[in-house]
Design a protein around this motif. Structure first.
Motif, PDB file in Angstrom:
ATOM      1  N   MET A 219     -24.851  -4.004   1.466  1.00  0.00           N
ATOM      2  CA  MET A 219     -23.783  -4.981   1.679  1.00  0.00           C
ATOM      3  C   MET A 219     -22.390  -4.359   1.553  1.00  0.00           C
ATOM      4  SD  MET A 219     -23.986  -7.834   2.956  1.00  0.00           S
ATOM      5  CE  MET A 219     -25.569  -8.600   3.088  1.00  0.00           C
ATOM      6  N   LEU A 220     -22.259  -3.294   0.743  1.00  0.00           N
ATOM      7  CA  LEU A 220     -20.955  -2.629   0.627  1.00  0.00           C
ATOM      8  C   LEU A 220     -20.524  -2.099   1.987  1.00  0.00           C
ATOM      9  CD1 LEU A 220     -21.013  -0.537  -2.678  1.00  0.00           C
ATOM     10  CD2 LEU A 220     -19.746  -2.630  -2.174  1.00  0.00           C
TER      11      LEU A 220
ATOM     12  N   PRO B 178     -15.408  -7.121  13.349  1.00  0.00           N
ATOM     13  CA  PRO B 178     -15.967  -6.699  12.063  1.00  0.00           C
ATOM     14  C   PRO B 178     -17.321  -7.380  11.824  1.00  0.00           C
ATOM     15  CG  PRO B 178     -13.633  -7.196  11.829  1.00  0.00           C
ATOM     16  CD  PRO B 178     -14.030  -7.614  13.229  1.00  0.00           C
ATOM     17  N   LEU B 179     -18.289  -6.599  11.381  1.00  0.00           N
ATOM     18  CA  LEU B 179     -19.619  -7.152  11.109  1.00  0.00           C
ATOM     19  C   LEU B 179     -19.524  -8.314  10.120  1.00  0.00           C
ATOM     20  CD1 LEU B 179     -22.733  -7.015  11.339  1.00  0.00           C
ATOM     21  CD2 LEU B 179     -22.679  -5.328   9.489  1.00  0.00           C
ATOM     22  N   SER B 180     -18.604  -8.208   9.156  1.00  0.00           N
ATOM     23  CA  SER B 180     -18.448  -9.279   8.151  1.00  0.00           C
ATOM     24  C   SER B 180     -18.160 -10.615   8.816  1.00  0.00           C
ATOM     25  CB  SER B 180     -17.332  -8.920   7.161  1.00  0.00           C
ATOM     26  OG  SER B 180     -16.101  -8.772   7.839  1.00  0.00           O
ATOM     27  N   ARG B 181     -17.322 -10.617   9.862  1.00  0.00           N
ATOM     28  CA  ARG B 181     -16.979 -11.848  10.585  1.00  0.00           C
ATOM     29  C   ARG B 181     -18.231 -12.527  11.135  1.00  0.00           C
ATOM     30  NH1 ARG B 181     -12.010 -14.602  11.241  1.00  0.00           N
ATOM     31  NH2 ARG B 181     -10.484 -13.116  10.448  1.00  0.00           N
ATOM     32  N   VAL B 182     -19.064 -11.713  11.739  1.00  0.00           N
ATOM     33  CA  VAL B 182     -20.277 -12.234  12.375  1.00  0.00           C
ATOM     34  C   VAL B 182     -21.228 -12.769  11.303  1.00  0.00           C
ATOM     35  CG1 VAL B 182     -22.262 -11.609  13.814  1.00  0.00           C
ATOM     36  CG2 VAL B 182     -19.990 -10.672  14.322  1.00  0.00           C
TER      37      VAL B 182
ATOM     38  N   PRO C 169     -14.372  -3.171   5.835  1.00  0.00           N
ATOM     39  CA  PRO C 169     -13.514  -3.548   6.980  1.00  0.00           C
ATOM     40  C   PRO C 169     -13.684  -2.667   8.206  1.00  0.00           C
ATOM     41  CG  PRO C 169     -12.206  -2.743   5.096  1.00  0.00           C
ATOM     42  CD  PRO C 169     -13.605  -2.952   4.606  1.00  0.00           C
ATOM     43  N   GLN C 170     -14.104  -1.401   8.035  1.00  0.00           N
ATOM     44  CA  GLN C 170     -14.266  -0.523   9.206  1.00  0.00           C
ATOM     45  C   GLN C 170     -15.669  -0.584   9.794  1.00  0.00           C
ATOM     46  OE1 GLN C 170     -12.985   2.999   7.132  1.00  0.00           O
ATOM     47  NE2 GLN C 170     -11.193   3.247   8.463  1.00  0.00           N
ATOM     48  N   THR C 171     -16.536  -1.396   9.246  1.00  0.00           N
ATOM     49  CA  THR C 171     -17.867  -1.555   9.841  1.00  0.00           C
ATOM     50  C   THR C 171     -17.771  -2.631  10.916  1.00  0.00           C
ATOM     51  OG1 THR C 171     -18.964  -0.847   7.823  1.00  0.00           O
ATOM     52  CG2 THR C 171     -20.276  -2.126   9.386  1.00  0.00           C
TER      53      THR C 171
ATOM     54  N   LEU D 264     -23.182  -3.350  22.971  1.00  0.00           N
ATOM     55  CA  LEU D 264     -22.657  -3.497  21.618  1.00  0.00           C
ATOM     56  C   LEU D 264     -23.272  -2.436  20.722  1.00  0.00           C
ATOM     57  CD1 LEU D 264     -20.837  -5.743  20.239  1.00  0.00           C
ATOM     58  CD2 LEU D 264     -22.975  -6.662  19.314  1.00  0.00           C
ATOM     59  N   ARG D 265     -22.434  -1.709  19.995  1.00  0.00           N
ATOM     60  CA  ARG D 265     -22.932  -0.714  19.047  1.00  0.00           C
ATOM     61  C   ARG D 265     -22.258  -0.907  17.699  1.00  0.00           C
ATOM     62  NH1 ARG D 265     -21.584   5.293  20.091  1.00  0.00           N
ATOM     63  NH2 ARG D 265     -22.799   5.492  18.177  1.00  0.00           N
ATOM     64  N   LEU D 266     -22.976  -0.435  16.700  1.00  0.00           N
ATOM     65  CA  LEU D 266     -22.446  -0.490  15.347  1.00  0.00           C
ATOM     66  C   LEU D 266     -21.584   0.740  15.094  1.00  0.00           C
ATOM     67  CD1 LEU D 266     -22.720  -1.946  12.562  1.00  0.00           C
ATOM     68  CD2 LEU D 266     -24.689  -0.454  12.127  1.00  0.00           C
ATOM     69  N   ARG D 267     -20.541   0.591  14.300  1.00  0.00           N
ATOM     70  CA  ARG D 267     -19.803   1.734  13.764  1.00  0.00           C
ATOM     71  C   ARG D 267     -19.826   1.623  12.243  1.00  0.00           C
ATOM     72  NH1 ARG D 267     -19.564   6.009  16.238  1.00  0.00           N
ATOM     73  NH2 ARG D 267     -18.106   6.589  14.596  1.00  0.00           N
ATOM     74  N   VAL D 268     -20.421   2.604  11.605  1.00  0.00           N
ATOM     75  CA  VAL D 268     -20.447   2.686  10.138  1.00  0.00           C
ATOM     76  C   VAL D 268     -19.709   3.960   9.782  1.00  0.00           C
ATOM     77  CG1 VAL D 268     -21.899   2.737   8.067  1.00  0.00           C
ATOM     78  CG2 VAL D 268     -22.681   1.529  10.093  1.00  0.00           C
TER      79      VAL D 268
END
Ligand SMILES: Nc1nc2c(c(=O)[nH]1)N[C@H]1C(S)=C(S)[C@@H](COP(=O)(O)O)O[C@H]1N2
Ligand SMILES: [Mo]
Length: 243
Positions: free
Chosen positions: A172-173, A141-145, A178-180, A199-203
């Motif tokens: 920021m939302l 999760p991006l939030s973790r990083v 959680p799914q980002t 590495l790729r982003l998933r939004v």
């Protein structure tokens, strides 16, 4: 005359929206005014944590690769050479840079990113060109990083920069949703080159072009950076494309 009239309406719509904080860029035309309305309406109507629908492994479909399929083939003098070297070493020396409004700017190796608790999700990717596909993604999760880097409370957007020289950002939302995730696996295997390795982003709550492939650098920002010349709005695509 008509054009002038429309521009006037656009200006009116824009100014009526301008009390909302940090709206996406508009460039002052009528079409762009719709971006502000979409953004404001979605953000007002949907609770922050609404999840995109998740599917089962039986739903996984064939998944075309679009846009860049190998940044090492491109002519960007610095990044393409750097990418070719990384690719030759099977991304063993890849590091994701995280900087900006964080207490501990730095970088993470793939092994470090994989040591965080992972999230796996099977979601539908919707491309602006009219196709969609279902795939399974695993990543951190991006939030973790962001939290690991000491995300500062002043941060309101997160910008992404890729090896094929794209720049884009999310609010920021979406960043803390959680799914980002920053995905390193697709359909249970290592992320294929054409789908954005390493590495790729998933939004998942926006159209496909927000899910940046070949992520190189992440910057937490206090003000919106729409990517400028390397961004989607400059090429006529909306900054916010909620689905
Ligand atoms: N860096 C980068 N990210 C990108 C693109 C790209 O060309 N370069 N294409 C975007 C578009 S328009 C879509 S639909 C998806 C495609 O992902 P896929 O190639 O895995 O299908 O990636 C998005 N992210
Ligand atoms: Mo797309």
């Amino acid at each position: 005359m008509i054009v002038a009239g429309l521009t006037g309406v656009g200006g009116l719509l824009l100014s009526s929206c301008s009390s909302a904080e940090q709206l996406p860029p508009t460039y002052g035309n009528l079409l762009r005014a719709g971006d502000n309305l979409t953004y404001s309406a979605q953000r007002a109507l949907l609770p922050d944590g609404t999840l995109a629908r998740e599917y089962t492994t039986a739903d996984i479909s064939s998944f075309p690769a679009t846009g860049t399929v190998d940044p090492g083939d491109l002519k960007h003098p610095k990044t393409s050479e750097e990418f070719r070297q990384l690719r030759a070493g099977n991304f063993g020396s890849y590091r994701l840079t995280v900087e900006g409004a964080v207490a501990r700017p730095g970088s993470f190796s793939l092994a470090e990113l994989k040591s965080f608790p992972a999230r796996t999700q099977i979601t539908k990717h919707v491309c602006e060109e009219g196709w969609s596909a279902i795939g399974q993604w695993t990543g951190v999760p991006l939030s973790r990083v962001l939290y690991a880097a000491g995300l500062l409370p002043s941060a309101r957007f997160v910008s992404f920069h890729s090896y094929d020289d794209w720049s884009d950002s999310i609010d920021m939302l979406d960043a803390l949703h959680p799914q980002t995730i920053l995905a390193y696996s697709m359909n249970g295997r290592e992320l294929p080159l054409q789908h954005g390795a390493p590495l790729r982003l998933r939004v998942e709550r926006q159209l496909g072009y927000k899910s940046m492939k070949y992520v190189r650098r992440i910057v937490a920002t206090e003000f919106l950076d729409d990517g400028g010349d390397r961004g989607n709005p400059k090429n006529g695509w909306a900054w916010y494309v909620g689905i």
